[in-house]
Design an enzyme around this catalytic site. Structure first.
Site, mmCIF file in Angstrom:
data_model
loop_
_atom_site.group_PDB
_atom_site.id
_atom_site.type_symbol
_atom_site.label_atom_id
_atom_site.label_comp_id
_atom_site.label_asym_id
_atom_site.label_seq_id
_atom_site.Cartn_x
_atom_site.Cartn_y
_atom_site.Cartn_z
ATOM 1 N N HIS A 101 -3.630 22.668 45.692
ATOM 2 C CA HIS A 101 -2.927 22.248 46.899
ATOM 3 C C HIS A 101 -2.745 20.736 46.812
ATOM 4 O O HIS A 101 -3.575 20.038 46.212
ATOM 5 C CB HIS A 101 -3.737 22.524 48.167
ATOM 6 C CG HIS A 101 -4.026 23.965 48.449
ATOM 7 N ND1 HIS A 101 -5.091 24.623 47.896
ATOM 8 C CD2 HIS A 101 -3.398 24.853 49.252
ATOM 9 C CE1 HIS A 101 -5.115 25.871 48.343
ATOM 10 N NE2 HIS A 101 -4.091 26.041 49.166
ATOM 11 N N ASP A 104 -5.735 18.811 47.837
ATOM 12 C CA ASP A 104 -6.909 18.907 46.952
ATOM 13 C C ASP A 104 -6.969 17.711 46.020
ATOM 14 O O ASP A 104 -8.046 17.168 45.752
ATOM 15 C CB ASP A 104 -6.847 20.155 46.058
ATOM 16 C CG ASP A 104 -6.717 21.426 46.827
ATOM 17 O OD1 ASP A 104 -7.302 21.522 47.915
ATOM 18 O OD2 ASP A 104 -6.025 22.338 46.334
#
Length: 439
Positions: A101, A104
């Site tokens: 993501h 992240d």
């Protein structure tokens, strides 16, 4: 700098090995049905659970020991260090793909511009590591659920400003995925759903979700992104009802909104459990529509009603999953992404390695047994026999469409003994699978 220097590169040692830091069943170059294990399995590391999960739960604070992260570091310094650790980890594991993501890999800034600059800095580092190691991006995605702006969803939010921000965030995540030659891009509607219909215009929200996906399709063409788009089904959590409930729901949505040619499904085992289905059911539904794209390899706990995201250890599940994948002709752009996290009490870096070893071994063993079942065609032969009545006579006429109610009524009246059926042989088939497992 080496951060995992105490952990060796993981090698295959065979089923008799007692070494916890060795593969027992995953032999990456072993040929199975004409392809190597690593070609069949295409293992991927999930950046989020592996390197951003800190062990917090509703009853306790973070517990994970991550020696590469020091308290004196700011969020960008930690993000930079994580890149090095992540690629060292994948090299030692022999994992050739990863997923992420956007939030992240880089921290969110005070503004969208600052956030995008943070991403550019980290993506520069990731790109260098990808070139150095040959590790590839399986798919990227945007986190449209953690920030408080997404409290009521992203594309399905009642706030048009949130919809606009979501589109901007997806645009950047797609650009990053394209830059890193990602094989795909995944849409997971983290909060795309509702808590109560008392305050929800469900049709309008679904229309808006489709509008956003059409915008993504258009932008992919504009930037030349040729990767596969995926939607990931999940029935509930964090909302009471998620719009991407299961494979059938997603396929109906795609067909209704003329998106069926642009998307496939990324199917997760734990989500299948939450929807009340088996994973092979979800895979078969997608495969029969030629929409099986990729797999999030994990498992849930049948005694708990939430998404526990455990590392896969259930051999029976891995056999059925790999059988469905082989039956569908294999995964093309997709792979097996370990969307799984170690248990809260498994807090040392060594536990990350062992968890991935167990997951990779489970799927390798499952592949070998599934391949033998497929090679012997034991299940397929039973299917052919069970439906043999449609290969001749009235059954063949039904399939060809050459009869209707009148003809079938006449047939039924002229054949008084139509109550006979053949046994389904479920117990026999299950015992055969046990034989393949036990040898």
């Amino acid at each position: 700098m080496a951060y995992l220097y105490q952990i060796p590169k993981i090698q295959y040692e065979g089923s008799k090995s007692q070494n916890p830091f060795a593969f027992k069943y995953y032999n990456p170059n072993e040929l199975i049905l004409g392809k190597t294990m690593k070609e069949h399995l295409k293992f991927s590391m999930a950046y989020w659970h592996t390197f951003t999960y800190d062990g917090k739960d509703p009853f306790g604070k973070e517990v994970m020991v991550r020696p590469w992260e020091e308290q004196s570091m700011d969020s960008m310094e930690i993000a930079k260090v994580r890149v090095g650790v992540a690629f060292e980890f994948m090299e030692k594991m022999g994992i050739e793909y990863f997923c992420f993501h956007d939030r992240d890999i880089a921290p969110e800034g005070k503004t969208l511009e600052e956030t995008n600059r943070n991403l550019d800095v980290i993506v520069d580092l990731i790109e260098c590591e990808m070139k150095r190691t040959g590790i590839k991006l399986l798919w990227g995605t945007a986190n449209l659920f953690s920030n408080k702006r997404f409290v009521n969803g992203a594309a399905t939010s009642p706030n048009a400003d949130v919809f606009a921000y979501s589109a901007a965030q997806i645009k950047k995540a797609m650009e990053i995925t394209h830059r890193l030659n990602g094989a795909g891009y995944t849409f997971w509607g983290g909060r795309e759903g509702y808590e109560t219909l008392l305050n929800t215009d469900m049709k309008f929200e679904l229309d808006n979700f489709a509008r956003l996906l059409h915008m993504a399709v258009d932008y992919a063409k504009e930037i030349g992104f040729m990767g596969q788009f995926y939607i990931e089904p999940k029935p509930k959590e964090p909302t009471k009802h998620q719009y991407d409930f299961d494979s059938s729901t997603v396929i109906s949505f795609l067909r209704k909104y003329q998106l069926i040619d642009h998307f496939k499904l990324n199917i997760e085992t734990n989500h299948a459990t939450l929807s009340g289905h088996t994973m092979n059911h979800e895979l078969r539904i997608a495969a029969d529509e030629h929409l099986l794209g990729s797999v999030d390899a994990n498992q849930g706990d049948l005694l708990l009603g939430w998404d526990t995201d455990q590392f896969p250890t259930n051999l029976y599940d891995s056999i059925s999953i790999m059988y469905e994948i082989l039956r569908a002709g294999g995964l093309t752009s997709g792979g097996l992404n370990f969307d799984a996290k170690v248990r809260r009490s498994s807090f040392n870096p060594e536990d990350l390695v062992i968890a991935h070893i167990v997951g990779m071994d489970t799927y390798a063993a499952g592949l070998k047994i599934a391949a033998k079942l497929w090679e012997d065609q034991i299940l397929e032969k039973n299917l052919q026999k069970r439906y043999a009545s449609y290969q001749k006579g009235i059954g063949k006429s039904i399939v060809s469409g050459s009869v209707g109610f009148k003809e079938l009524e006449s047939y039924a009246m002229s054949h008084p003994n139509l109550e006979q059926n053949e046994t389904g042989k479920q117990e026999l088939l299950e015992s055969i699978i046990n034989q393949y497992i036990l040898g």
